[in-house]
Design a protein around this motif. Sequence first.
Motif, PDB file in Angstrom:
ATOM      1  N   LEU A 106       1.711   9.780  -5.668  1.00  0.00           N
ATOM      2  CA  LEU A 106       2.377   9.335  -4.386  1.00  0.00           C
ATOM      3  C   LEU A 106       3.911   9.318  -4.217  1.00  0.00           C
ATOM      4  O   LEU A 106       4.453   9.508  -2.987  1.00  0.00           O
ATOM      5  CB  LEU A 106       1.987   7.791  -4.085  1.00  0.00           C
ATOM      6  CG  LEU A 106       0.488   7.533  -4.029  1.00  0.00           C
ATOM      7  CD1 LEU A 106       0.115   5.997  -4.341  1.00  0.00           C
ATOM      8  CD2 LEU A 106      -0.210   8.129  -2.804  1.00  0.00           C
ATOM      9  N   GLU A 107       4.448   9.154  -5.228  1.00  0.00           N
ATOM     10  CA  GLU A 107       6.244   9.535  -5.418  1.00  0.00           C
ATOM     11  C   GLU A 107       6.647  10.916  -4.910  1.00  0.00           C
ATOM     12  O   GLU A 107       7.517  11.113  -4.464  1.00  0.00           O
ATOM     13  CB  GLU A 107       6.572   9.082  -6.862  1.00  0.00           C
ATOM     14  CG  GLU A 107       7.969   9.214  -6.903  1.00  0.00           C
ATOM     15  CD  GLU A 107       8.377   8.818  -8.533  1.00  0.00           C
ATOM     16  OE1 GLU A 107       9.528   8.134  -8.413  1.00  0.00           O
ATOM     17  OE2 GLU A 107       7.591   8.961  -9.362  1.00  0.00           O
ATOM     18  N   ILE A 108       5.784  11.721  -5.771  1.00  0.00           N
ATOM     19  CA  ILE A 108       5.975  13.116  -5.443  1.00  0.00           C
ATOM     20  C   ILE A 108       5.865  13.500  -3.957  1.00  0.00           C
ATOM     21  O   ILE A 108       6.758  14.477  -3.503  1.00  0.00           O
ATOM     22  CB  ILE A 108       5.235  14.372  -6.386  1.00  0.00           C
ATOM     23  CG1 ILE A 108       5.732  14.089  -7.867  1.00  0.00           C
ATOM     24  CG2 ILE A 108       5.383  15.461  -6.030  1.00  0.00           C
ATOM     25  CD1 ILE A 108       4.661  14.536  -8.866  1.00  0.00           C
ATOM     26  N   THR A 109       5.050  13.117  -3.190  1.00  0.00           N
ATOM     27  CA  THR A 109       4.723  13.329  -1.998  1.00  0.00           C
ATOM     28  C   THR A 109       5.445  12.511  -0.977  1.00  0.00           C
ATOM     29  O   THR A 109       5.269  12.735   0.267  1.00  0.00           O
ATOM     30  CB  THR A 109       2.988  13.189  -1.499  1.00  0.00           C
ATOM     31  OG1 THR A 109       2.723  11.766  -1.904  1.00  0.00           O
ATOM     32  CG2 THR A 109       2.273  14.391  -2.390  1.00  0.00           C
ATOM     33  N   GLY A 110       6.174  11.732  -1.570  1.00  0.00           N
ATOM     34  CA  GLY A 110       7.236  10.664  -0.740  1.00  0.00           C
ATOM     35  C   GLY A 110       6.480   9.897   0.123  1.00  0.00           C
ATOM     36  O   GLY A 110       6.968   9.202   1.117  1.00  0.00           O
ATOM     37  N   VAL A 111       5.055   9.465  -0.277  1.00  0.00           N
ATOM     38  CA  VAL A 111       4.660   8.259   0.547  1.00  0.00           C
ATOM     39  C   VAL A 111       4.588   6.855  -0.219  1.00  0.00           C
ATOM     40  O   VAL A 111       4.073   5.746   0.173  1.00  0.00           O
ATOM     41  CB  VAL A 111       3.213   8.737   0.912  1.00  0.00           C
ATOM     42  CG1 VAL A 111       3.196   9.795   1.920  1.00  0.00           C
ATOM     43  CG2 VAL A 111       2.358   9.031  -0.216  1.00  0.00           C
ATOM     44  N   LEU A 112       5.317   7.078  -1.447  1.00  0.00           N
ATOM     45  CA  LEU A 112       5.245   5.578  -2.425  1.00  0.00           C
ATOM     46  C   LEU A 112       5.881   4.550  -1.548  1.00  0.00           C
ATOM     47  O   LEU A 112       4.899   3.616  -1.574  1.00  0.00           O
ATOM     48  CB  LEU A 112       5.942   5.897  -3.447  1.00  0.00           C
ATOM     49  CG  LEU A 112       5.866   4.857  -4.489  1.00  0.00           C
ATOM     50  CD1 LEU A 112       4.432   5.166  -5.136  1.00  0.00           C
ATOM     51  CD2 LEU A 112       6.796   5.354  -5.686  1.00  0.00           C
ATOM     52  N   GLU A 113       6.624   4.609  -0.866  1.00  0.00           N
ATOM     53  CA  GLU A 113       7.436   3.416  -0.181  1.00  0.00           C
ATOM     54  C   GLU A 113       6.745   3.196   1.126  1.00  0.00           C
ATOM     55  O   GLU A 113       6.613   1.893   1.466  1.00  0.00           O
ATOM     56  CB  GLU A 113       8.707   3.813   0.071  1.00  0.00           C
ATOM     57  CG  GLU A 113       9.659   3.755  -1.266  1.00  0.00           C
ATOM     58  CD  GLU A 113      11.091   3.885  -0.837  1.00  0.00           C
ATOM     59  OE1 GLU A 113      11.626   3.741   0.308  1.00  0.00           O
ATOM     60  OE2 GLU A 113      11.914   4.474  -1.837  1.00  0.00           O
ATOM     61  N   LEU A 114       6.264   4.076   1.778  1.00  0.00           N
ATOM     62  CA  LEU A 114       5.360   4.008   3.026  1.00  0.00           C
ATOM     63  C   LEU A 114       3.959   2.923   2.823  1.00  0.00           C
ATOM     64  O   LEU A 114       3.824   2.389   3.727  1.00  0.00           O
ATOM     65  CB  LEU A 114       4.931   5.343   3.610  1.00  0.00           C
ATOM     66  CG  LEU A 114       5.816   6.135   4.235  1.00  0.00           C
ATOM     67  CD1 LEU A 114       5.230   7.519   4.339  1.00  0.00           C
ATOM     68  CD2 LEU A 114       6.425   5.417   5.336  1.00  0.00           C
ATOM     69  N   LEU A 115       3.567   3.219   1.554  1.00  0.00           N
ATOM     70  CA  LEU A 115       2.267   2.386   0.991  1.00  0.00           C
ATOM     71  C   LEU A 115       2.725   1.080   0.286  1.00  0.00           C
ATOM     72  O   LEU A 115       2.027   0.276  -0.076  1.00  0.00           O
ATOM     73  CB  LEU A 115       1.508   2.959   0.264  1.00  0.00           C
ATOM     74  CG  LEU A 115       0.940   4.555   0.997  1.00  0.00           C
ATOM     75  CD1 LEU A 115       0.100   5.330   0.070  1.00  0.00           C
ATOM     76  CD2 LEU A 115      -0.062   4.145   2.278  1.00  0.00           C
TER      77      LEU A 115
END
Length: 131
Positions: A106-115
């Motif tokens: 999730l961090e590598i794909t850039g969606v960590l904060e979105l979730l």
Amino acid sequence: MGPATPLSVSLPPPGGLSIGPFTVVEGRGRLVVTGEIDIATSGELASVLADLLDGAPPAALELDFGGVRFLDSSGILVLLRAQGRAADRGCRLTVADVQPTVRRVLEITGVLELLGLGTSAEAADDAPPIR
């Protein structure tokens, strides 16, 4: 003695997915997800999330990923679509209790904060000191 009877054993398929239970307490929903979310299982998760969000969704929905050991791009797409659907319906969708390998994806794909997970640096800041 007669001929041996073959033994038939049924094992669960590797990489399976388990969804549930779903609970709601004071307007906050929580859905437990365990297993692997990949191209073979992401459709099942998408269907369950659509059903939850298309009805009368809670004000907030937390996906408990404590038992999710694998997540691929098809699973990420399901999460992003569900988050958009939730936002359209006034529901805040977050993911919680994420295993380190899934967190890294999730961090590598850039969606960590979105979730709703923040960055790993923020998580490290929040962690208790190691003694």
